[in-house]
Design an enzyme around this catalytic site. Sequence first.
Site, PDB file in Angstrom:
ATOM      1  N   HIS A 163       0.843  -1.201   0.000  1.00  0.00           N
ATOM      2  CA  HIS A 163       0.000   0.000   0.000  1.00  0.00           C
ATOM      3  C   HIS A 163       0.877   1.250   0.000  1.00  0.00           C
ATOM      4  O   HIS A 163       2.028   1.208   0.441  1.00  0.00           O
ATOM      5  CB  HIS A 163      -0.847   0.052   1.278  1.00  0.00           C
ATOM      6  CG  HIS A 163      -1.958  -0.945   1.336  1.00  0.00           C
ATOM      7  ND1 HIS A 163      -2.153  -1.787   2.403  1.00  0.00           N
ATOM      8  CD2 HIS A 163      -2.961  -1.212   0.454  1.00  0.00           C
ATOM      9  CE1 HIS A 163      -3.212  -2.549   2.187  1.00  0.00           C
ATOM     10  NE2 HIS A 163      -3.721  -2.216   1.008  1.00  0.00           N
ATOM     11  N   CYS A 248      -2.805   0.765   9.805  1.00  0.00           N
ATOM     12  CA  CYS A 248      -3.915  -0.042   9.289  1.00  0.00           C
ATOM     13  C   CYS A 248      -4.791  -0.647  10.379  1.00  0.00           C
ATOM     14  O   CYS A 248      -5.864  -1.167  10.093  1.00  0.00           O
ATOM     15  CB  CYS A 248      -3.412  -1.122   8.359  1.00  0.00           C
ATOM     16  SG  CYS A 248      -2.240  -2.205   9.102  1.00  0.00           S
TER      17      CYS A 248
HETATM   18  N1  LIG Z   1      -3.370  -0.695   5.410  1.00  0.00           N
HETATM   19  C1  LIG Z   1      -2.562  -1.706   5.611  1.00  0.00           C
HETATM   20  O1  LIG Z   1      -1.351  -1.569   5.721  1.00  0.00           O
HETATM   21  N2  LIG Z   1      -3.109  -2.920   5.642  1.00  0.00           N
HETATM   22  C2  LIG Z   1      -2.379  -4.120   5.840  1.00  0.00           C
HETATM   23  C3  LIG Z   1      -3.140  -5.268   5.292  1.00  0.00           C
HETATM   24  C4  LIG Z   1      -2.395  -6.559   5.449  1.00  0.00           C
HETATM   25  C5  LIG Z   1      -3.172  -7.760   4.969  1.00  0.00           C
HETATM   26  N3  LIG Z   1      -2.455  -8.960   5.292  1.00  0.00           N
HETATM   27  C6  LIG Z   1      -3.434  -7.696   3.485  1.00  0.00           C
HETATM   28  O2  LIG Z   1      -2.604  -8.187   2.732  1.00  0.00           O
HETATM   29  O3  LIG Z   1      -4.460  -7.187   3.060  1.00  0.00           O
END
Ligand SMILES: NC(=O)NCCC[C@H](N)C(=O)O
Length: 256
Positions: A163, A248
Site C-alpha cells: 500500500h 492499518c
Molecule cells: N493498510 C494496511 O497496511 N493494511 C495491511 C493489510 C495486510 C493484509 N495482510 C493484506 O494483505 O491485506
Amino acid sequence: MTRGIALVRQPGDRLAEGLVTHIERSDVDVAAARRQHEAYRAALAGAGWQVHEVEPADHCPDAVFVEDTVVVCADLAVLTRPGAPERRPEVAGTEKAVRAVGLEVVRIEAPGTLDGGDVLQVGSTVYVGLGGRTDAEGVRQLAAHLATRGRTVVPVPLREVLHLKSAVTALPDGTLLALPELFDATALRQPVRPVDEEAGCHVVPLGDGLVLLAASAPRTAALVADLGFTPVVVDISEYEKLEGCVTCLSVLIPAS
Ligand SMILES: NC(=O)NCCC[C@H](N)C(=O)O
C-alpha cells in the site's frame, strides 16, 4: 477530553491465515497478537481517543486491518471495495460502525477497487497509491467523492509494496517520512524525509504532537523526538508478519 473516535476491530481466531504478498510467510502467534492489539487500543485511549470496536468479522483473517475498509474525510465515510476479493466481506461491519457515529456514507462501486491503506491525507491533498490493491477506477471514484469536501486527489504509482502508506506517511507538520524507492516520489508536494527503517515510514499523528509508531523503528522514534514530537511506541510485531503496520489497525475520526 476526547480527540474523536478511533475505530478498531479485534483480531479473530483465523488471523494467522491473513494475506502475505511481498514478504515471506512466518508463523503468527494469535495470543500475542491479541495482547498487542489490547496495548494498541490502550495507546489510542491514552492519547485521548474514544475507542469504538467494529463488530468482529472472524471469518475474514485480515479484518483486524480495519483501515482498508473505509476512508473518512471530514463528515464523509467512503466505504471501500478492497482489491483482495476475500477482504470485501469486511466492509459490512465497518458500514454499521460509521453509520452509528453519524457519518454520511458513500462507497466505491464495482469494478473499481480501493484499499484505505493506499489513501494518505495531508491537508487538502489526498495521495492515493496505484498498485496491486487500488486501481485507476477506484481512484477516479474516490476523487469524485472527496471533491465534495474540497480535497484534491493525487495518484501515486507504487512499486514492490502493498500500500502507499506502507511506504510513506505524514508527521503532524506535513513532513513526509518515506522509503522513496518504493513508489514514484515525484508526485509528492510536501517535503520528504527518507527513513532507514521499513516501519519508520509508518506513523499516525494522534494530536498535540503525539506520533504513534512501531517498536520496530527505534531510530525513527528518536528522529521523531528530535523533530520536537512525542513518540508513542507500540509493539505490533505479529501484525508486521502479515504486512500490517500502525496505520492499518485503526481509523481515526477527529471530533468536529
Ligand atoms: N493498510 C494496511 O497496511 N493494511 C495491511 C493489510 C495486510 C493484509 N495482510 C493484506 O494483505 O491485506
